[in-house]
Design an enzyme around this catalytic site. Structure first.
Site, PDB file in Angstrom:
ATOM      1  N   GLU A 160      -6.890   6.192   7.524  1.00 38.96           N
ATOM      2  CA  GLU A 160      -6.384   6.111   6.545  1.00 38.96           C
ATOM      3  C   GLU A 160      -6.911   6.278   4.812  1.00 38.96           C
ATOM      4  O   GLU A 160      -7.253   5.774   4.303  1.00 38.96           O
ATOM      5  CB  GLU A 160      -7.618   4.494   6.922  1.00 38.96           C
ATOM      6  N   ASN A 202      -4.158   9.730  10.898  1.00 39.48           N
ATOM      7  CA  ASN A 202      -4.442   8.316  11.428  1.00 39.48           C
ATOM      8  C   ASN A 202      -4.039   7.254  10.781  1.00 39.48           C
ATOM      9  O   ASN A 202      -5.109   7.448   9.690  1.00 39.48           O
ATOM     10  CB  ASN A 202      -5.009   7.721  12.792  1.00 39.48           C
ATOM     11  N   HIS A 238      -0.431  -2.318  13.180  1.00 33.62           N
ATOM     12  CA  HIS A 238      -1.283  -3.134  13.043  1.00 33.62           C
ATOM     13  C   HIS A 238       0.070  -3.992  12.410  1.00 33.62           C
ATOM     14  O   HIS A 238       0.735  -4.602  10.903  1.00 33.62           O
ATOM     15  CB  HIS A 238      -2.369  -3.504  12.348  1.00 33.62           C
ATOM     16  N   GLU A 276      -2.449   2.171  17.707  1.00 37.57           N
ATOM     17  CA  GLU A 276      -4.018   0.197  17.309  1.00 37.57           C
ATOM     18  C   GLU A 276      -3.056  -0.357  17.663  1.00 37.57           C
ATOM     19  O   GLU A 276      -3.096  -1.415  17.192  1.00 37.57           O
ATOM     20  CB  GLU A 276      -4.123   0.679  16.320  1.00 37.57           C
ATOM     21  N   ASP A 278      -1.180  -3.741  17.794  1.00 33.31           N
ATOM     22  CA  ASP A 278      -0.714  -4.866  17.985  1.00 33.31           C
ATOM     23  C   ASP A 278       0.341  -5.535  17.276  1.00 33.31           C
ATOM     24  O   ASP A 278       0.481  -5.022  15.855  1.00 33.31           O
ATOM     25  CB  ASP A 278      -2.740  -5.724  18.029  1.00 33.31           C
TER      26      ASP A 278
END
Ligand code: 9MR
Length: 361
Positions: A160, A202, A238, A276, A278
């Site tokens: 990030e 990432n 996400h 990650e 979702d």
């Protein structure tokens, strides 16, 4: 996915329910799960975030080879967990994750070495000069990545580092060292992580192909231009299945867009992965919302299938019961593949169906 009852399943293999044998209904099913199907198509892993806790249902799903063959420590390897004060390393949580992986034969995507968040104040507010901060990074990477040398199939080396507009985030690392903190981090990771470990950049919100996605491509080229090892770009994913209070109007893109974004990196010779995943929406849950979510999971899965160097998909947890989302976005949630009672949701079936249809030839 309908499992036979235990009795019916036992009958199928010629046993009665009275037979004293320890059988897990899942292993009796001829249907393969997510990881079993994915690896049978020649790809590497379907993973989940792991927090070790006292929930035998959740932990049982993770331990089983059916759906997950990779884990990412949800929090246990972050800086605040592993080096809470300077040169004081605490590895109980991270060691437990590695032991779990050894015991249940999981790959480990290790997460994460250089990140502005979950970073103890002694680093972020230490007012160190450039040389000292680099030596602190080296000591951290040497101890953490070195301890798990060759145990991690992947390391999220830098996490990030970008703002939404693709410029650098004003983290302590960037403010003190400039953009060189990124190639420096990768050089140090390459020195200590072991030759079997793939090193990743990432980030989240890369999936839309906007300025931030191009920022990640710039980072990849930057590290490559230093002649330093970088093996992959992780798209956290996400996502949302509808426009929500937190999504800024964004909704999981169509498959073509997602595929094009993966290729931004893959075409530069590295691996890609969803790290990650979702897909949240505004709660409460309705049938229509579950359907839209299932479609979004299918698009993400299909895009990874479309790009050969997309090695895996990690989902950020198992059950909605423990997801990070409602704690951060109060009116949103229900983002995972199992509901709070551990029933599989339509998203599970849609993801599995996509994988089953995947023709690897
Ligand atoms: O899921 C993690 C949650 O338990 C922590 O409280 C949170 C703290 O920042 O981090 C969550 O995981 C994050 C991941 O490490 C990096 N990308 C965003 C994830 C969701 O916030």
């Amino acid at each position: 996915m309908h499992l036979p009852s235990i009795t019916a399943a036992l009958a199928l293999i010629g046993l009665s329910a009275a037979t004293p044998v320890d059988l897990d209904a899942r292993t009796l099913s001829k249907d393969k799960g997510l990881a079993q199907s994915w690896t049978s198509k020649g790809r590497q892993y379907i993973g989940t975030a792991l927090t070790i806790r006292d929930d035998s249902v959740e932990q049982g799903i993770i331990k089983s080879p059916t759906d997950f063959n990779s884990i990412t420590p949800e929090n246990a390897m972050k800086w605040e967990s592993t080096e809470p004060s300077r040169n004081n390393f605490t590895f109980a949580g991270a060691d437990a994750i590695i032991d779990f992986a050894d015991k249940y034969k999981k790959e480990v995507r290790c997460h994460t070495l250089v990140w502005h968040s979950q970073l103890p104040a002694w680093v972020s507010e230490g007012n160190f000069d450039n040389k000292t901060l680099i030596s602190i990074m080296e000591n951290h990477i040497k101890n953490v990545a070195g301890r798990y040398k060759n145990k991690c199939t992947h390391w999220d080396v830098v996490n990030e580092a970008l703002e939404e507009d693709g410029t650098y985030r004003n983290s302590v690392f960037y403010k003190t060292i400039g953009e060189a903190f990124i190639p420096i981090s990768f050089r140090l990771a390459a020195k200590y992580a072991g030759s079997k470990t793939k090193l990743y950049y990432n980030d989240y919100n890369l999936e839309y192909g906007s300025a931030k996605a191009l920022g990640a491509q710039r980072i990849l080229k930057l590290v490559q231009s230093y002649g330093v090892q970088i093996d992959g770009v992780g798209l956290q994913a996400h996502l949302t299945s509808e426009s929500t209070a937190s999504s800024g109007g964004g909704v999981t893109p169509d498959t073509d867009t997602l595929t094009r974004v993966l290729r931004l990196y893959a075409d530069l010779g590295v691996e890609v992965a969803y790290t990650e995943l979702d897909v949240r929406f505004t709660t409460p849950v309705t049938k229509e919302k579950l359907k839209a979510q299932a479609d979004a999971y299918a698009r993400v899965t299909q895009s990874c299938i479309n790009v050969k160097s997309c090695v895996g998909i990690t989902i950020w947890g198992v059950s909605d019961k423990y997801s990070w989302i409602p704690g951060v976005f109060k009116t949103e949630g229900a983002a995972l593949l199992w509901d709070e009672q551990f029933n599989k949701k339509p998203a599970y079936d849609s993801m599995l169906k996509r994988i089953q249809k995947f023709d690897k030839s």
